[in-house]
Design a protein around this motif. Structure first.
Motif, PDB file in Angstrom:
ATOM      1  N   UNK A 181       0.824  -1.208   0.000  1.00  0.00           N
ATOM      2  CA  UNK A 181       0.000   0.000   0.000  1.00  0.00           C
ATOM      3  C   UNK A 181       0.861   1.263   0.000  1.00  0.00           C
ATOM      4  N   UNK A 182       1.998   1.228   0.686  1.00  0.00           N
ATOM      5  CA  UNK A 182       2.850   2.410   0.760  1.00  0.00           C
ATOM      6  C   UNK A 182       3.357   2.807  -0.625  1.00  0.00           C
ATOM      7  N   UNK A 183       3.726   1.831  -1.450  1.00  0.00           N
ATOM      8  CA  UNK A 183       4.229   2.144  -2.789  1.00  0.00           C
ATOM      9  C   UNK A 183       3.180   2.900  -3.596  1.00  0.00           C
ATOM     10  N   UNK A 184       1.920   2.486  -3.469  1.00  0.00           N
ATOM     11  CA  UNK A 184       0.856   3.183  -4.204  1.00  0.00           C
ATOM     12  C   UNK A 184       0.650   4.595  -3.657  1.00  0.00           C
ATOM     13  N   UNK A 185       0.759   4.750  -2.321  1.00  0.00           N
ATOM     14  CA  UNK A 185       0.609   6.078  -1.726  1.00  0.00           C
ATOM     15  C   UNK A 185       1.703   7.015  -2.209  1.00  0.00           C
ATOM     16  N   UNK A 186       2.932   6.503  -2.300  1.00  0.00           N
ATOM     17  CA  UNK A 186       4.046   7.339  -2.751  1.00  0.00           C
ATOM     18  C   UNK A 186       3.900   7.699  -4.226  1.00  0.00           C
ATOM     19  N   UNK A 187       3.382   6.750  -5.010  1.00  0.00           N
ATOM     20  CA  UNK A 187       3.236   7.000  -6.441  1.00  0.00           C
ATOM     21  C   UNK A 187       2.243   8.119  -6.725  1.00  0.00           C
ATOM     22  N   UNK A 188       1.312   8.323  -5.779  1.00  0.00           N
ATOM     23  CA  UNK A 188       0.291   9.356  -5.976  1.00  0.00           C
ATOM     24  C   UNK A 188       0.650  10.692  -5.336  1.00  0.00           C
ATOM     25  N   UNK A 189       1.854  10.789  -4.760  1.00  0.00           N
ATOM     26  CA  UNK A 189       2.244  12.009  -4.047  1.00  0.00           C
ATOM     27  C   UNK A 189       3.556  12.561  -4.597  1.00  0.00           C
ATOM     28  N   UNK A 190       3.806  13.865  -4.422  1.00  0.00           N
ATOM     29  CA  UNK A 190       5.092  14.443  -4.829  1.00  0.00           C
ATOM     30  C   UNK A 190       6.239  13.806  -4.050  1.00  0.00           C
ATOM     31  N   UNK A 191       7.395  13.673  -4.676  1.00  0.00           N
ATOM     32  CA  UNK A 191       8.522  13.020  -4.032  1.00  0.00           C
ATOM     33  C   UNK A 191       8.945  13.725  -2.752  1.00  0.00           C
ATOM     34  N   UNK A 192       8.740  15.026  -2.664  1.00  0.00           N
ATOM     35  CA  UNK A 192       9.123  15.768  -1.465  1.00  0.00           C
ATOM     36  C   UNK A 192       8.326  15.325  -0.236  1.00  0.00           C
ATOM     37  N   UNK A 193       7.173  14.675  -0.444  1.00  0.00           N
ATOM     38  CA  UNK A 193       6.328  14.250   0.674  1.00  0.00           C
ATOM     39  C   UNK A 193       6.521  12.788   1.035  1.00  0.00           C
ATOM     40  N   UNK A 194       7.363  12.056   0.321  1.00  0.00           N
ATOM     41  CA  UNK A 194       7.474  10.614   0.519  1.00  0.00           C
ATOM     42  C   UNK A 194       7.928  10.255   1.937  1.00  0.00           C
ATOM     43  N   UNK A 195       8.948  10.952   2.416  1.00  0.00           N
ATOM     44  CA  UNK A 195       9.473  10.617   3.745  1.00  0.00           C
ATOM     45  C   UNK A 195       8.399  10.784   4.817  1.00  0.00           C
ATOM     46  N   UNK A 196       7.630  11.850   4.756  1.00  0.00           N
ATOM     47  CA  UNK A 196       6.597  12.097   5.767  1.00  0.00           C
ATOM     48  C   UNK A 196       5.474  11.066   5.672  1.00  0.00           C
ATOM     49  N   UNK A 197       5.101  10.695   4.446  1.00  0.00           N
ATOM     50  CA  UNK A 197       4.056   9.684   4.265  1.00  0.00           C
ATOM     51  C   UNK A 197       4.507   8.351   4.861  1.00  0.00           C
ATOM     52  N   UNK A 198       5.743   7.969   4.571  1.00  0.00           N
ATOM     53  CA  UNK A 198       6.272   6.721   5.111  1.00  0.00           C
ATOM     54  C   UNK A 198       6.375   6.783   6.628  1.00  0.00           C
ATOM     55  N   UNK A 199       6.822   7.919   7.151  1.00  0.00           N
ATOM     56  CA  UNK A 199       6.961   8.069   8.592  1.00  0.00           C
ATOM     57  C   UNK A 199       5.606   7.976   9.289  1.00  0.00           C
ATOM     58  N   UNK A 200       4.585   8.587   8.727  1.00  0.00           N
ATOM     59  CA  UNK A 200       3.247   8.525   9.332  1.00  0.00           C
ATOM     60  C   UNK A 200       2.751   7.079   9.386  1.00  0.00           C
ATOM     61  N   UNK A 201       2.955   6.345   8.297  1.00  0.00           N
ATOM     62  CA  UNK A 201       2.521   4.945   8.267  1.00  0.00           C
ATOM     63  C   UNK A 201       3.287   4.119   9.293  1.00  0.00           C
ATOM     64  N   UNK A 202       4.587   4.323   9.360  1.00  0.00           N
ATOM     65  CA  UNK A 202       5.421   3.551  10.293  1.00  0.00           C
ATOM     66  C   UNK A 202       5.061   3.881  11.739  1.00  0.00           C
ATOM     67  N   UNK A 203       4.830   5.136  12.045  1.00  0.00           N
ATOM     68  CA  UNK A 203       4.433   5.511  13.406  1.00  0.00           C
ATOM     69  C   UNK A 203       3.103   4.855  13.800  1.00  0.00           C
ATOM     70  N   UNK A 204       2.207   4.726  12.819  1.00  0.00           N
ATOM     71  CA  UNK A 204       0.932   4.059  13.091  1.00  0.00           C
ATOM     72  C   UNK A 204       1.129   2.610  13.483  1.00  0.00           C
ATOM     73  N   UNK A 205       2.018   1.919  12.786  1.00  0.00           N
ATOM     74  CA  UNK A 205       2.278   0.519  13.109  1.00  0.00           C
ATOM     75  C   UNK A 205       3.038   0.394  14.438  1.00  0.00           C
ATOM     76  N   UNK A 206       3.927   1.318  14.716  1.00  0.00           N
ATOM     77  CA  UNK A 206       4.637   1.296  16.004  1.00  0.00           C
ATOM     78  C   UNK A 206       3.646   1.479  17.145  1.00  0.00           C
ATOM     79  N   UNK A 207       2.718   2.403  16.997  1.00  0.00           N
ATOM     80  CA  UNK A 207       1.702   2.635  18.025  1.00  0.00           C
ATOM     81  C   UNK A 207       0.873   1.378  18.261  1.00  0.00           C
ATOM     82  N   UNK A 208       0.543   0.654  17.183  1.00  0.00           N
ATOM     83  CA  UNK A 208      -0.242  -0.575  17.325  1.00  0.00           C
ATOM     84  C   UNK A 208       0.547  -1.639  18.078  1.00  0.00           C
ATOM     85  N   UNK A 209       1.838  -1.776  17.766  1.00  0.00           N
ATOM     86  CA  UNK A 209       2.672  -2.788  18.423  1.00  0.00           C
ATOM     87  C   UNK A 209       2.854  -2.483  19.907  1.00  0.00           C
ATOM     88  N   UNK A 210       3.039  -1.199  20.239  1.00  0.00           N
ATOM     89  CA  UNK A 210       3.287  -0.812  21.634  1.00  0.00           C
ATOM     90  C   UNK A 210       2.010  -0.549  22.414  1.00  0.00           C
TER      91      UNK A 210
END
Length: 337
Positions: A181-210
């Protein structure tokens, strides 16, 4: 007189495969393998009513960070089947986790199990299931409480083990759509926003684990070890990220890249690299009326079937292909039967 045996010993020494050494293996194997084998050999000539082995669901389903424990319990299962084949009583009970005040499941483990859809058995439920197991005709049973709602959530994220896939219904394409899903999200967004999009997704999964209430509770610059991550939590997060990114990630990814920001940069770099590495695939249209194309096939079946044509003819004519038991396979039938 001795009428039955219950082997209920168990010791944990959890760790990812790469961290296991001879000591961690021996610590877990000795009470399981050595203890059960000794009991088997010492009572083989006794007239027992039951021979019960306390195994674990980890042997059947697997459990992150418990490769040694899963292997030790798989031996218990195999021993029960071996005894049954020799005409001896045996039942291996692959227990799910119990909610004992003092046991092998810590609070953090219980929370982790709940997230992946496993509920704890009460002592009353466990003892009742033990009574059922002792009278069962099977050599192996798996008494475990599963939360189908939680399993469905895991399935929608694309992280449900295939062995459990038949237990829940997920709308067609939902589980597969979650993968990558992340690859599709990045493909639809400007490259300058990729890091933040990935970070938001990763933080969501970290919150679920903890068990945090929201991704905002996760500090993107905080070290994973300082957050309370152990090897099992690291594997759980890695598995979640594999489902979300479609990437092959090592079990040590959160220790090799010790902050959420570092993992986000790593994931974005891998996705960008894979995208660049993909060659252009020419599309070809098929001009044929054949509904099925068989690329390759081999046959060796009873009824003297040696080719696909022989098999189709056998099915078409509805022949009886039952023959004598094969004598050229090297099977020791005298010992087996």
């Amino acid at each position: 007189p001795l009428i039955g045996v219950v082997h209920a010993a168990g010791v944990l020494a959890d760790g990812t495969i790469g961290s296991l050494d001879a000591e961690a293996l021996h610590k877990v194997m000795a009470p399981k393998v050595d203890g059960a084998l000794n009991l088997h050999e010492l009572t083989a000539e006794r007239e027992l009513s039951f021979f019960a082995l306390f195994s674990s669901a980890a042997a059947a389903l697997g459990n992150p960070g418990q490769g040694n424990y899963a292997a030790a319990n798989a031996f218990m299962d195999a021993l029960a089947h071996h005894r049954r084949s020799a005409g001896l009583p045996a039942i291996s009970i692959d227990w799910g986790a119990w909610e004992q005040a003092e046991g092998m499941v810590a609070d953090t483990d219980a929370a982790r199990l709940a997230r992946i859809g496993v509920k704890l058995l009460s002592e009353e439920e466990g003892l009742a299931l033990l009574d059922v197991a002792l009278g069962a005709p099977e050599a192996q049973l798996l008494p475990i409480r599963l939360d189908t709602a939680a399993l469905r959530t895991v399935a929608k994220a694309g992280a449900l083990p295939p062995i459990l896939s038949a237990l829940v219904r997920v709308p067609a394409g939902r589980g597969a759509a979650a993968k990558g899903a992340l690859a599709r999200m990045l493909a639809e967004a400007p490259q300058a926003e990729w890091e933040q999009i990935a970070l938001d997704l990763i933080r969501g999964h970290i919150a679920a684990v903890l068990g945090h209430p929201s991704p905002q509770a996760v500090d993107p610059e905080k070290n994973f070890k300082d957050m309370g991550f152990d090897s099992l939590a690291a594997v759980e997060l890695r598995n979640r990220l594999i489902g979300a990114t479609g990437l092959r990630l090592p079990a040590t990814v959160v220790f090799d890249h010790p902050t959420p920001t570092a993992v986000a940069l790593y994931v974005v770099a891998k996705l960008a690299g894979e995208k660049k590495a993909l060659p252009a695939t020419p599309r070809a249209s098929a001009h044929t009326d054949e509904p099925i194309a068989i690329v390759g096939m081999s046959c060796r079946y009873p009824g003297d079937v040696r080719s696909p044509e022989d098999l189709w003819q056998l099915v078409l004519e509805g022949k009886d292909a039952i023959g004598e038991f094969p004598g050229d396979r090297g099977w020791d039938t005298e010992r087996l039967f």
